[in-house]
Design a protein around this motif. Structure first.
Motif, short mmCIF file in Angstrom:
data_model
loop_
_atom_site.label_atom_id
_atom_site.label_comp_id
_atom_site.label_asym_id
_atom_site.label_seq_id
_atom_site.Cartn_x
_atom_site.Cartn_y
_atom_site.Cartn_z
N HIS A 278 0.95 -1.34 0.05
CA HIS A 278 0.04 0.04 -0.07
C HIS A 278 0.85 1.26 0.18
CE1 HIS A 278 -4.05 1.75 1.50
NE2 HIS A 278 -3.11 2.73 1.11
N VAL A 279 0.95 1.86 -1.12
CA VAL A 279 1.74 3.19 -1.30
C VAL A 279 0.97 4.57 -1.71
CG1 VAL A 279 3.56 1.78 -1.68
CG2 VAL A 279 2.60 2.46 -3.51
N HIS A 280 1.70 5.65 -1.67
CA HIS A 280 1.25 6.65 -2.16
C HIS A 280 2.02 7.66 -2.69
CE1 HIS A 280 -3.23 6.11 -0.58
NE2 HIS A 280 -2.57 5.72 0.32
N ARG A 281 1.74 8.45 -3.60
CA ARG A 281 2.74 9.61 -4.21
C ARG A 281 3.11 10.34 -3.13
NH1 ARG A 281 -0.66 8.03 -8.26
NH2 ARG A 281 0.61 7.36 -10.25
N GLU A 282 4.16 11.31 -3.33
CA GLU A 282 4.39 11.95 -2.14
C GLU A 282 3.85 13.19 -2.17
OE1 GLU A 282 9.00 13.49 -0.40
OE2 GLU A 282 8.90 12.39 -2.26
N ASP A 283 2.98 13.75 -3.52
CA ASP A 283 2.42 15.09 -3.41
C ASP A 283 0.84 14.59 -2.80
OD1 ASP A 283 1.27 13.27 -5.47
OD2 ASP A 283 1.79 14.84 -7.18
N GLY A 284 0.52 13.44 -2.68
CA GLY A 284 -0.56 13.04 -1.91
C GLY A 284 -1.78 13.15 -2.90
N ALA B 30 -2.02 11.23 5.63
CA ALA B 30 -2.12 12.40 5.26
C ALA B 30 -1.10 13.35 5.41
CB ALA B 30 -3.25 13.18 5.86
N GLU B 31 -0.25 13.09 6.51
CA GLU B 31 0.83 13.84 6.91
C GLU B 31 2.22 13.46 6.05
OE1 GLU B 31 1.00 13.47 10.95
OE2 GLU B 31 -0.91 14.66 11.40
N GLY B 32 2.15 12.25 5.31
CA GLY B 32 3.11 11.77 4.82
C GLY B 32 4.33 11.16 5.66
N ALA B 33 3.81 10.67 6.83
CA ALA B 33 4.78 10.06 7.61
C ALA B 33 4.80 8.45 7.37
CB ALA B 33 4.19 10.01 9.12
N CYS B 34 4.13 7.96 6.45
CA CYS B 34 4.31 6.51 6.15
C CYS B 34 3.61 6.26 4.66
CB CYS B 34 3.50 5.84 7.19
SG CYS B 34 1.60 6.32 7.35
N LEU B 35 3.92 4.77 4.05
CA LEU B 35 3.45 4.47 2.85
C LEU B 35 3.77 5.37 1.73
CD1 LEU B 35 -0.02 3.06 4.16
CD2 LEU B 35 2.18 2.19 4.33
N ILE B 36 4.85 6.12 1.80
CA ILE B 36 5.04 7.11 0.60
C ILE B 36 5.86 6.02 -0.36
CG2 ILE B 36 6.29 8.93 -0.22
CD1 ILE B 36 3.92 9.59 1.50
N ASP B 37 5.56 5.92 -1.69
CA ASP B 37 6.02 5.00 -2.52
C ASP B 37 7.74 5.62 -2.57
OD1 ASP B 37 6.55 3.08 -4.51
OD2 ASP B 37 5.66 4.17 -6.07
N GLY B 38 8.55 4.58 -2.78
CA GLY B 38 10.04 4.97 -2.67
C GLY B 38 10.73 4.91 -1.60
#
Length: 212
Positions: A62-68, A82-90
């Motif tokens: 489960h991943v998301h783009r850095e720009d949300g 939402a805060e980009g603390a986890c599951l950021i691809d790469g």
């Protein structure tokens, strides 16, 4: 009542390893799921058996783009996402936990929602391999594992849901009382065993595999 799988053809079976990522499994991770660590020995043994018998092994992350831009409602539901603390691809947190990491040529399906089938090419991969039975492992029992099991059944796959190779976390009191992980897990298994899958242990699953 319920789906029952008596014999398993390893050539037509895939083990789906759902979201065993550092951000869920590592000690102190933002989405830490302690049961996910407890299932590691069972999952490790199951994966060795699957590879030995010629089963397909497929991972999800489960991943998301850095720009949300692909968050959707997850940005509202899960503050750490939402805060980009986890599951950021790469990023390292989104990688599969090393103890159960994929081997070469074992695909990792990147997904942006609970279900491994939603907006991905998982169904195409399974059909190309001639898969008829999918065994669900990983985290979390009631969300991503449950969603994968349901969608697999909808698409016509037989589903083995492995009770001791899946896990979840404690739920806080949001007006209905706190729910311990073990209770979330137990109730989800009970529901799935009637409506969606054949719930069994990893050992039982391995005993049902046709060898030779």
């Amino acid at each position: 009542m319920g789906m029952r799988i008596e014999q398993i053809d390893p050539k037509k079976t895939a083990i789906l390893v759902v979201d065993m990522q550092n951000d869920f499994i590592a000690q102190g991770a933002p989405l830490e799921t302690p049961m996910g660590r407890r299932i590691l020995p069972t999952l490790h043994r199951l994966l060795a058996f699957a590879r030995e018998t010629g089963m397909s092994v497929i991972y999800t992350a489960h991943v998301h783009r850095e720009d949300g831009s692909d968050l959707g409602m997850f940005g509202e539901i899960y503050p750490p996402i939402a805060e980009g603390a986890c599951l950021i691809d790469g990023r390292p947190g989104a990688e599969i936990y090393p103890e159960v990491a994929p081997q070469p040529r074992e695909p990792v399906i990147k997904k942006h929602r609970y279900s491994a089938f939603f907006g991905t090419d998982l169904d195409i991969i399974l059909r190309s391999k001639g898969i008829e039975t999918v065994a669900i492992t990983g985290v979390t029992t009631e969300n991503c594992c449950h969603s994968a099991a349901r969608d697999a059944m909808y698409l016509g796959y037989r589903v083995a849901f492995l009770s001791d190779a899946t896990g979840t976390y404690d739920y806080p009191d949001t007006g209905f009382g706190q729910v311990p992980a073990e209770e979330v897990h137990r109730v989800t298994l009970a529901l799935l065993n009637v409506s969606t899958a054949h719930v069994m242990t990893a050992e039982d699953f391995m005993h049902r595999v046709q060898r030779g």
